[in-house]
Design an enzyme around this catalytic site. Structure first.
Site, mmCIF file in Angstrom:
data_model
loop_
_atom_site.group_PDB
_atom_site.id
_atom_site.type_symbol
_atom_site.label_atom_id
_atom_site.label_comp_id
_atom_site.label_asym_id
_atom_site.label_seq_id
_atom_site.Cartn_x
_atom_site.Cartn_y
_atom_site.Cartn_z
ATOM 1 N N THR A 84 35.605 42.269 37.466
ATOM 2 C CA THR A 84 36.458 41.083 37.564
ATOM 3 C C THR A 84 35.850 39.890 36.825
ATOM 4 O O THR A 84 34.627 39.809 36.673
ATOM 5 C CB THR A 84 36.641 40.714 39.059
ATOM 6 O OG1 THR A 84 37.245 39.432 39.162
ATOM 7 C CG2 THR A 84 35.299 40.652 39.796
ATOM 8 N N ASP A 85 36.712 38.953 36.440
ATOM 9 C CA ASP A 85 36.218 37.714 35.822
ATOM 10 C C ASP A 85 35.503 36.816 36.829
ATOM 11 O O ASP A 85 34.811 35.869 36.444
ATOM 12 C CB ASP A 85 37.363 36.951 35.137
ATOM 13 C CG ASP A 85 38.500 36.547 36.067
ATOM 14 O OD1 ASP A 85 38.448 36.876 37.277
ATOM 15 O OD2 ASP A 85 39.459 35.905 35.584
ATOM 16 N N GLU A 86 35.670 37.115 38.126
ATOM 17 C CA GLU A 86 35.065 36.238 39.143
ATOM 18 C C GLU A 86 33.548 36.284 39.131
ATOM 19 O O GLU A 86 32.894 35.424 39.729
ATOM 20 C CB GLU A 86 35.582 36.618 40.531
ATOM 21 C CG GLU A 86 37.067 36.423 40.651
ATOM 22 C CD GLU A 86 37.560 36.507 42.084
ATOM 23 O OE1 GLU A 86 36.759 36.372 43.011
ATOM 24 O OE2 GLU A 86 38.762 36.725 42.249
ATOM 25 N N TYR A 145 32.635 38.562 47.923
ATOM 26 C CA TYR A 145 33.308 39.557 47.065
ATOM 27 C C TYR A 145 32.743 39.524 45.648
ATOM 28 O O TYR A 145 32.284 40.544 45.124
ATOM 29 C CB TYR A 145 34.825 39.301 47.035
ATOM 30 C CG TYR A 145 35.515 39.998 45.874
ATOM 31 C CD1 TYR A 145 35.613 41.386 45.821
ATOM 32 C CD2 TYR A 145 36.044 39.259 44.807
ATOM 33 C CE1 TYR A 145 36.209 42.031 44.741
ATOM 34 C CE2 TYR A 145 36.648 39.892 43.732
ATOM 35 C CZ TYR A 145 36.734 41.273 43.702
ATOM 36 O OH TYR A 145 37.323 41.906 42.635
ATOM 37 N N LYS A 166 30.577 42.317 43.365
ATOM 38 C CA LYS A 166 31.060 42.868 42.082
ATOM 39 C C LYS A 166 30.023 42.572 40.992
ATOM 40 O O LYS A 166 29.746 43.422 40.142
ATOM 41 C CB LYS A 166 32.421 42.264 41.703
ATOM 42 C CG LYS A 166 33.583 42.711 42.566
ATOM 43 C CD LYS A 166 33.850 44.203 42.517
ATOM 44 C CE LYS A 166 34.398 44.676 41.195
ATOM 45 N NZ LYS A 166 34.790 46.129 41.262
#
Ligand code: NAD
Ligand code: TDX
Length: 336
Positions: A125-127, A152, A156
């Site tokens: 993810t970009d997060e 979260y 990741k």
């Protein structure tokens, strides 16, 4: 005929990926999925039984993973890793399953890939990059430093780091992709867009966290999955690719688009308690994916993708109804 082992293939993005594989290639697919609250057999309904097999099990359990990956290696197949605990709000109320699945689960798959030499693609993810200011002219690139904000996104980020280390230390044949926010059919009703659509179907006003000015970079799930397939087929082992479709919008504009498309007044929504640590803005520069692998998005008009998604939720109430009351009761406890 290529073999695929797809972890998390009974969830939102993974099941859409399996559908694309079956319709667009002659692949044979094994789905490894624990069927948590976020996964369901229904997501694989209608797919041909001779090409898609569901193995219910935990990616963090080597007794489940090792034989499946060994068989895949014999077939020179590809391991595509979607399985994760995926919702930020859940990670704030109980981080533990995020550590177990996202970190230990990815480690377990990497060890199986190391032992067998199988090709792996890791979905992220970009997060992992944290957030941007609203007026920052920069967007995330493959060179942006990791700075995750939530339980979260930190798990990741940890899983991405494990993949990079296993590539460098053990020569595992892996690629990584970091994608922006997905929308489309079969997304769980806990997520922003399906929550508001199904609220409106139920006569409940949409709920915006805080002022609603946080920006997300929306991409249709089918565009994400076409990029994943391009990376598997043409990507360079060991490399990372960012996936995004220039879809930046703030949450208020998204809610107002949903209200308009569903025939309501555009101010017919409520502000609720903000998310703790709420990332302000995500934005992806996907130049590398476009120039090196020739990928371009097909859903370039967000409102028509949204309209199609609203139609899917209207037509598939049987699919989302069983999850709705429990999801809303959790949000009610959090004042959201
Ligand atoms: P989802 O929550 O809809 O699906 C996750 C799936 O993984 C479910 O089917 C669940 O049963 C399964 N799963 C969970 N724990 C498992 C375990 N221990 N063993 C086996 N299976 C397990 O998630 P999603 O939105 O489809 O996201 C898929 C992947 O894409 C995730 O890795 C997520 O981080 C990433 N991603 C999501 C988005 C997005 O906008 N949704 C954006 C970028 C990246
Ligand atoms: O009711 C809501 N109201 C609201 O304003 C909900 C559920 C969310 N929001 C806001 C929070 C975010 O700014 O909407 C935005 C999107 O929220 P989510 O759908 O929870 O997504 P986000 O937290 O951005 O993370 C998603 O994109 C990246 C996925 O859930 C992740 O798995 C992915 O990695």
């Amino acid at each position: 005929m290529r073999s695929y082992l797809v972890t998390g293939g009974a969830g939102f993005i993974g099941s859409n990926f399996v559908r694309s594989l079956v319709t667009e290639t002659d692949a044979s697919v094994t789905v490894l999925d624990k069927l948590t609250y976020a996964g369901s057999r229904a997501n694989l309904d209608g797919l041909p039984a001779d090409r898609v097999r569901l193995e219910v099990g935990d990616i963090a359990d080597p007794a489940v993973v090792d034989p499946l990956v060994a068989k895949l290696a014999d077939e020179d197949g590809v391991l595509v890793h979607f399985a994760a605990e995926s919702h930020n709000d859940n990670s704030l109320s109980d981080p533990s399953p995020f550590l177990q699945t996202n970190v230990i689960g990815t480690f377990t798959l990497l060890e199986a890939a190391r032992k067998t030499g199988v090709q792996l693609h890791h979905i992220s993810t970009d997060e992992v990059y944290g957030d941007l200011e609203l007026d920052d002219p920069e967007r995330f690139t493959e060179r942006t430093a990791y700075q995750p904000s939530s339980p979260y996104s930190s798990t990741k980020a940890g899983s991405d780091m494990l993949v990079r280390a296993w590539v460098r230390s053990f020569g595992v044949r892996a690629t990584i992709s970091n994608c922006s926010n997905n929308y489309g059919p079969r997304q769980h009703v806990e997520k922003f867009i399906p929550r508001q659509i199904t609220n409106l179907i139920d006569g409940i006003r949409p709920r915006l966290y805080g002022e609603g000015l946080n920006v997300r970079d929306w991409i249709h799930v089918d565009d994400h999955n076409r990029a994943v397939l391009a990376i598997i087929e043409k990507g360079v082992p060991g490399e990372t690719y960012l996936i995004g479709a220039d879809g930046e919008k703030n949450n208020k504009d998204v809610v107002q688009a949903i209200l308009r498309l569903m025939g309501r007044e555009v101010d017919d929504y409520d502000h609720v308690a903000d998310r703790a640590g709420h990332d302000l803005r995500y934005a992806i520069d996907s130049s590398r994916l476009r120039s090196e692998l020739g990928w371009t998005p097909t859903y370039t008009d967000f409102e028509s993708g949204l309209e199609q998604t609203i139609g899917w939720y209207r037509d598939n109430e049987d699919w989302w109804r069983p999850q709705k009351a429990l999801t809303e009761s959790k949000y009610a406890q959090a004042g959201q």
